[in-house]
Write a protein that holds these residues in place. Structure first.
Motif, PDB file in Angstrom:
ATOM      1  N   MET A  79      18.292  36.720  66.361  1.00  0.00           N
ATOM      2  CA  MET A  79      19.569  36.243  65.839  1.00  0.00           C
ATOM      3  C   MET A  79      20.334  37.370  65.147  1.00  0.00           C
ATOM      4  SD  MET A  79      19.874  33.156  66.612  1.00  0.00           S
ATOM      5  CE  MET A  79      19.227  31.502  66.737  1.00  0.00           C
ATOM      6  N   GLY A  80      21.564  37.608  65.560  1.00  0.00           N
ATOM      7  CA  GLY A  80      22.356  38.705  64.987  1.00  0.00           C
ATOM      8  C   GLY A  80      21.782  40.019  65.466  1.00  0.00           C
ATOM      9  N   SER A  81      21.705  40.153  66.806  1.00  0.00           N
ATOM     10  CA  SER A  81      20.949  41.279  67.384  1.00  0.00           C
ATOM     11  C   SER A  81      21.668  42.614  67.276  1.00  0.00           C
ATOM     12  CB  SER A  81      20.610  40.985  68.846  1.00  0.00           C
ATOM     13  OG  SER A  81      21.764  40.534  69.534  1.00  0.00           O
ATOM     14  N   VAL A  86      21.264  37.089  70.199  1.00  0.00           N
ATOM     15  CA  VAL A  86      22.474  36.301  69.920  1.00  0.00           C
ATOM     16  C   VAL A  86      23.325  37.121  68.959  1.00  0.00           C
ATOM     17  CG1 VAL A  86      23.367  34.154  68.926  1.00  0.00           C
ATOM     18  CG2 VAL A  86      21.218  34.152  70.220  1.00  0.00           C
ATOM     19  N   GLU A  87      24.546  37.388  69.348  1.00  0.00           N
ATOM     20  CA  GLU A  87      25.372  38.294  68.556  1.00  0.00           C
ATOM     21  C   GLU A  87      26.834  37.857  68.606  1.00  0.00           C
ATOM     22  OE1 GLU A  87      25.142  40.966  66.432  1.00  0.00           O
ATOM     23  OE2 GLU A  87      27.326  40.910  66.535  1.00  0.00           O
ATOM     24  N   LEU A  88      27.448  37.967  67.443  1.00  0.00           N
ATOM     25  CA  LEU A  88      28.852  37.589  67.289  1.00  0.00           C
ATOM     26  C   LEU A  88      29.783  38.518  68.061  1.00  0.00           C
ATOM     27  CD1 LEU A  88      29.800  35.295  65.426  1.00  0.00           C
ATOM     28  CD2 LEU A  88      30.097  36.984  63.616  1.00  0.00           C
ATOM     29  N   ALA A 132      15.323  37.652  62.912  1.00  0.00           N
ATOM     30  CA  ALA A 132      16.686  37.954  62.466  1.00  0.00           C
ATOM     31  C   ALA A 132      16.563  39.108  61.485  1.00  0.00           C
ATOM     32  CB  ALA A 132      17.311  36.748  61.776  1.00  0.00           C
ATOM     33  N   LEU A 133      17.106  40.230  61.889  1.00  0.00           N
ATOM     34  CA  LEU A 133      16.959  41.399  61.036  1.00  0.00           C
ATOM     35  C   LEU A 133      18.299  41.800  60.454  1.00  0.00           C
ATOM     36  CD1 LEU A 133      14.532  43.230  63.403  1.00  0.00           C
ATOM     37  CD2 LEU A 133      13.952  42.016  61.326  1.00  0.00           C
ATOM     38  N   HIS A 134      18.352  41.721  59.156  1.00  0.00           N
ATOM     39  CA  HIS A 134      19.553  42.111  58.413  1.00  0.00           C
ATOM     40  C   HIS A 134      20.777  41.279  58.785  1.00  0.00           C
ATOM     41  CE1 HIS A 134      17.203  46.089  58.108  1.00  0.00           C
ATOM     42  NE2 HIS A 134      16.813  45.223  57.188  1.00  0.00           N
TER      43      HIS A 134
HETATM   44  C1  LIG Z   1      23.486  44.318  59.969  1.00  0.00           C
HETATM   45  S1  LIG Z   1      23.623  43.918  61.633  1.00  0.00           S
HETATM   46  C2  LIG Z   1      21.942  43.968  62.154  1.00  0.00           C
HETATM   47  C3  LIG Z   1      21.779  44.147  63.601  1.00  0.00           C
HETATM   48  C4  LIG Z   1      20.359  44.142  64.116  1.00  0.00           C
HETATM   49  N1  LIG Z   1      19.682  42.902  63.861  1.00  0.00           N
HETATM   50  C5  LIG Z   1      19.553  45.282  63.545  1.00  0.00           C
HETATM   51  O1  LIG Z   1      18.749  45.042  62.642  1.00  0.00           O
HETATM   52  O2  LIG Z   1      19.718  46.429  63.985  1.00  0.00           O
HETATM   53  C6  LIG Z   1      23.973  42.193  61.584  1.00  0.00           C
HETATM   54  C7  LIG Z   1      24.517  41.685  62.890  1.00  0.00           C
HETATM   55  O3  LIG Z   1      24.535  40.280  62.837  1.00  0.00           O
HETATM   56  C8  LIG Z   1      25.752  39.831  63.420  1.00  0.00           C
HETATM   57  N2  LIG Z   1      26.021  38.521  62.811  1.00  0.00           N
HETATM   58  C9  LIG Z   1      26.301  38.252  61.522  1.00  0.00           C
HETATM   59  N3  LIG Z   1      26.470  36.928  61.344  1.00  0.00           N
HETATM   60  C10 LIG Z   1      26.279  36.343  62.530  1.00  0.00           C
HETATM   61  C11 LIG Z   1      26.306  35.014  62.982  1.00  0.00           C
HETATM   62  N4  LIG Z   1      26.541  34.023  62.140  1.00  0.00           N
HETATM   63  N5  LIG Z   1      26.061  34.780  64.282  1.00  0.00           N
HETATM   64  C12 LIG Z   1      25.798  35.783  65.126  1.00  0.00           C
HETATM   65  N6  LIG Z   1      25.766  37.084  64.766  1.00  0.00           N
HETATM   66  C13 LIG Z   1      25.999  37.359  63.479  1.00  0.00           C
HETATM   67  C14 LIG Z   1      26.752  40.902  63.083  1.00  0.00           C
HETATM   68  O4  LIG Z   1      27.834  40.931  63.982  1.00  0.00           O
HETATM   69  C15 LIG Z   1      25.908  42.166  63.158  1.00  0.00           C
HETATM   70  O5  LIG Z   1      25.972  42.747  64.429  1.00  0.00           O
END
Ligand SMILES: C[S@@+](CC[C@H](N)C(=O)[O-])C[C@H]1O[C@@H](n2cnc3c(N)ncnc32)[C@H](O)[C@@H]1O
Length: 438
Positions: free
Chosen positions: A229-231, A257-259, A299-301
């Motif tokens: 989640m939030g990849s 899954v990514e926005l 879900a990382l970060h």
């Molecule tokens: C800080 S990044 C981390 C990316 C990845 N997980 C990593 O650790 O390298 C957070 C990601 O989550 C996505 N994101 C934040 N809220 C979200 C949501 N509600 N649904 C889907 N994606 C989301 C953001 O667009 C962003 O790309």
């Protein structure tokens, strides 16, 4: 007039060249001059040998030191070999005590080791050979009791001399031949990790190393579908897919899954080029993603309450394993600030940095309790050293075979209630999503 003398002078030169014992028998006072010469030659040879050892160690030419012709009390000991090694990057001397039936290895810091070797030599051995990359120095106590020093040139020079004893740790995700690592900007075409991507590469491996034993608690049949989640740019999604399908050789479907549309397109392109056929990325929100059939959810970060959304989805899907590395903890921080409640910890939370840390611990502590409430064994661990990122906590929930009993569930709800009252928290986002009556 004959005089029998036994001399065992100790010579202290400096901390590197420690001590030596000289054993010599003087036969006659009339032979004084000759005896003095012998002592001086012996002493000179001894010093030269010890200095040779010290210098070769300092200059990195030292190959080996062996002590032979043992004449001590241990009937089993044959000889000793000394090698120079690096143990956890610290220079050491490694002594191999060679016995008739076994070898014993002991390691010492270089100065201490050299001093020990010279001490052993003075007491129990009659010959020592120092091998450096270009010569051999042999110190011998001959039959006449004289210390002689011989030098021999060595014909073959080893090209490189490496002392490293620390085996380089094999990476779970090797860098060579990984198309996705190149396309994500971590390695060049030949698999060399770019200097500015070292941390990212380490992070991917570390994350797999942490998840690996948790995943292996389940069988291949139990982990069929994985959702990240939030990849984002997919570093960890690709790493996890690579690990599951190419290292463990499990048949899994992995979804990101990514926005952000641009990141989703990029990741899908890279997945196709890498021929990762069961890895796909979807544009959308965590909240709206259909998680049915998910076995492992990560879900990382994911920022703030997005981590709660992810945990909620994992619980909803009945995922066997949920692993989240939370990001910021604004929701609970705002709650605490809003209530302005005074408690025993106010002396800390009046400082922004401590309030921040406290909000983080309360948010994640409550998440762990809620996971337990829903039958997960919860763990909170350091995800990656905070040298790499301050967001370094990983919350893991492993579905246990039996549900948490009602008594424990009641106790968890009561504990959550107390926490909320104590810190003046109206609600925790995860509690709301799960409609918990706290
Ligand atoms: C800080 S990044 C981390 C990316 C990845 N997980 C990593 O650790 O390298 C957070 C990601 O989550 C996505 N994101 C934040 N809220 C979200 C949501 N509600 N649904 C889907 N994606 C989301 C953001 O667009 C962003 O790309």
């Amino acid at each position: 007039m004959n005089l029998l003398l036994k001399l065992q002078p100790k010579l202290k030169r400096n901390s590197q060249i420690a001590s030596y014992n000289l054993f010599i028998t003087l036969v006659s006072i009339d032979w004084g001059f000759l005896i003095l010469m012998i002592i001086m030659i012996d002493r000179d040879n001894w010093i030269k040998f010890e200095a040779g050892c010290s210098l070769s160690l300092t200059e990195g030419h030292f190959v080996k030191l062996s002590l032979g012709n043992y004449c001590g009390d241990d009937p089993e000991l044959k000889n000793i070999y000394v090698k120079r090694v690096d143990i956890r990057k610290i220079p050491m001397l490694s002594f191999t005590y060679r016995y008739k039936r076994r070898d014993i290895i002991k390691n010492y810091p270089v100065d201490e080791g050299l001093s020990m070797a010279m001490d052993l030599l003075s007491k129990d051995f009659r010959i020592a050979t120092l091998i450096t990359i270009d010569k051999e120095l042999i110190l011998e106590l001959n039959r006449e009791g004289k210390i002689v020093l011989r030098t021999k040139g060595r014909q073959r020079r080893p090209e490189t001399l490496t002392y490293s004893h620390d085996r380089p740790k094999a990476k779970t995700i090797e860098a060579i031949g990984k198309r996705y690592l190149t396309d994500l900007g971590i390695t060049d075409e030949r698999g060399n990790v770019f200097r500015n991507a070292q941390d990212k590469y380490k992070q991917i491996n570390h994350y797999i190393e942490i998840l690996s034993p948790l995943i292996k608690d389940f069988s291949q049949e139990q982990i069929r579908k994985v959702v990240d989640m939030g990849s984002g740019k997919g570093y960890l999604t690709f790493g996890l897919y690579d690990y599951l399908s190419n290292v463990l050789r499990w048949n899994v479907e992995v979804l990101g899954v990514e926005l952000r549309e641009d990141l989703v397109s990029l990741c899908n392109e890279i997945a196709v080029k890498s021929e990762f056929n069961d890895l796909r990325f979807f544009q959308g929100t965590i909240e709206q993603h259909d998680v049915r059939g998910t076995d492992l959810l990560i879900a990382l970060h994911a920022c703030d309450t997005a981590t709660d959304d992810a945990i909620f989805k994992g619980i909803e899907a009945g995922a066997k394993l949920i692993a989240v590395a939370p990001c910021c903890h604004k929701q609970i921080r705002k709650e605490i600030e809003k209530s302005k409640i005074e408690n025993d910890l106010s002396f800390l939370t009046r400082y922004g940095i401590f309030l921040e840390r406290q909000a983080e611990m309360i948010t994640d502590g409550m998440r762990a309790l809620i996971l337990e409430y829903f039958g997960y064994k919860a763990k909170v661990m350091e995800f990656i050293s905070d040298v790499h990122t301050p967001k370094n906590v990983l919350i893991v929930g492993s579905k246990s075979s039996k549900m948490t009993n009602e008594h424990r569930q009641r106790a968890i709800l009561s504990q959550l209630r107390d926490i909320k009252v104590f810190f003046g928290i109206q609600y925790h986002h995860l509690e709301r999503l799960l409609k918990l009556e706290i």
